[in-house]
Scaffold this motif. Structure first.
Motif, PDB file in Angstrom:
ATOM      1  N   SER A  11       0.827  -1.212   0.000  1.00 16.86           N
ATOM      2  CA  SER A  11       0.000   0.000   0.000  1.00 16.86           C
ATOM      3  C   SER A  11       0.858   1.257   0.000  1.00 16.86           C
ATOM      4  CB  SER A  11      -0.928   0.018   1.208  1.00 16.86           C
ATOM      5  OG  SER A  11      -1.862  -1.009   1.131  1.00 16.86           O
ATOM      6  N   ALA A  14       2.269   1.802  -3.438  1.00 16.05           N
ATOM      7  CA  ALA A  14       1.249   2.268  -4.378  1.00 16.05           C
ATOM      8  C   ALA A  14       0.908   3.743  -4.141  1.00 16.05           C
ATOM      9  CB  ALA A  14      -0.012   1.409  -4.261  1.00 16.05           C
ATOM     10  N   VAL A  15       0.816   4.136  -2.890  1.00 15.81           N
ATOM     11  CA  VAL A  15       0.548   5.550  -2.582  1.00 15.81           C
ATOM     12  C   VAL A  15       1.749   6.408  -2.983  1.00 15.81           C
ATOM     13  CG1 VAL A  15       0.164   7.181  -0.693  1.00 15.81           C
ATOM     14  CG2 VAL A  15      -1.134   5.060  -0.774  1.00 15.81           C
ATOM     15  N   ALA A  45      -3.506   5.134 -10.162  1.00  7.55           N
ATOM     16  CA  ALA A  45      -4.325   5.058  -8.951  1.00  7.55           C
ATOM     17  C   ALA A  45      -5.199   3.806  -8.897  1.00  7.55           C
ATOM     18  CB  ALA A  45      -5.206   6.299  -8.848  1.00  7.55           C
ATOM     19  N   LEU A  48      -4.912   1.207  -5.988  1.00 11.58           N
ATOM     20  CA  LEU A  48      -5.404   1.642  -4.669  1.00 11.58           C
ATOM     21  C   LEU A  48      -6.847   1.205  -4.432  1.00 11.58           C
ATOM     22  CD1 LEU A  48      -3.875   5.214  -4.472  1.00 11.58           C
ATOM     23  CD2 LEU A  48      -3.061   3.125  -3.383  1.00 11.58           C
ATOM     24  N   ARG A  51      -7.220  -2.831  -3.060  1.00 16.18           N
ATOM     25  CA  ARG A  51      -6.480  -3.228  -1.855  1.00 16.18           C
ATOM     26  C   ARG A  51      -7.146  -4.360  -1.089  1.00 16.18           C
ATOM     27  NH1 ARG A  51      -5.655   2.295   0.863  1.00 16.18           N
ATOM     28  NH2 ARG A  51      -6.589   1.021   2.461  1.00 16.18           N
TER      29      ARG A  51
END
Length: 127
Positions: A11, A14-15, A45, A48, A51
């Motif tokens: 995560s 990815a962010v 994006a 996200l 997840r």
């Protein structure tokens, strides 16, 4: 049934990939190629939103990262290479969790596709 979330490292990567797009968008949006920069940044994006499905998240990161890295190689003349850090972060996020790694096919795609496209695009015209 409780759904499983992706690991924190995935995560975070990815962010970080989405955040790393900000300088590229700041450079590209005011130019005449602003639409290309925006369309290139939008798919980053997508992982996200996945997840809650670790396997889909890993494959989405790998596919989008590989496509973005390929586009960064091909679009280098248009300064699309600014998207390469985001592509590499997404590809790394795909391989963080041992349970959801894409496997040998994923490694070949992550390494071979951008290299092959770059060689075809830049190497063959010189012959």
């Amino acid at each position: 049934m409780e759904s499983q979330l992706v690991r924190t490292g995935q995560s975070v990567l990815a962010v970080a990939a989405v955040v790393s797009l900000l300088p590229a968008l700041a450079i590209g949006l005011p130019s005449m190629l602003g639409g290309i920069f925006l369309l290139t940044a939008m798919p980053v994006a997508i992982p996200l939103f996945l997840r809650r499905e670790p396997q889909f998240f890993a494959w989405a990161c790998l596919i989008i990262g590989t496509g973005l890295l390929t586009w960064a190689v091909v679009g280098a003349i248009l300064a699309i290479f600014l998207f390469a850090p985001a592509a590499l972060m997404l590809q790394t996020a795909a391989f963080v969790d041992p349970d959801t790694r894409p496997g040998a096919l994923g490694v070949i795609a992550a390494l071979g596709v951008p290299l092959a496209i770059g060689l075809v695009f830049y190497g063959l015209p010189a012959l």
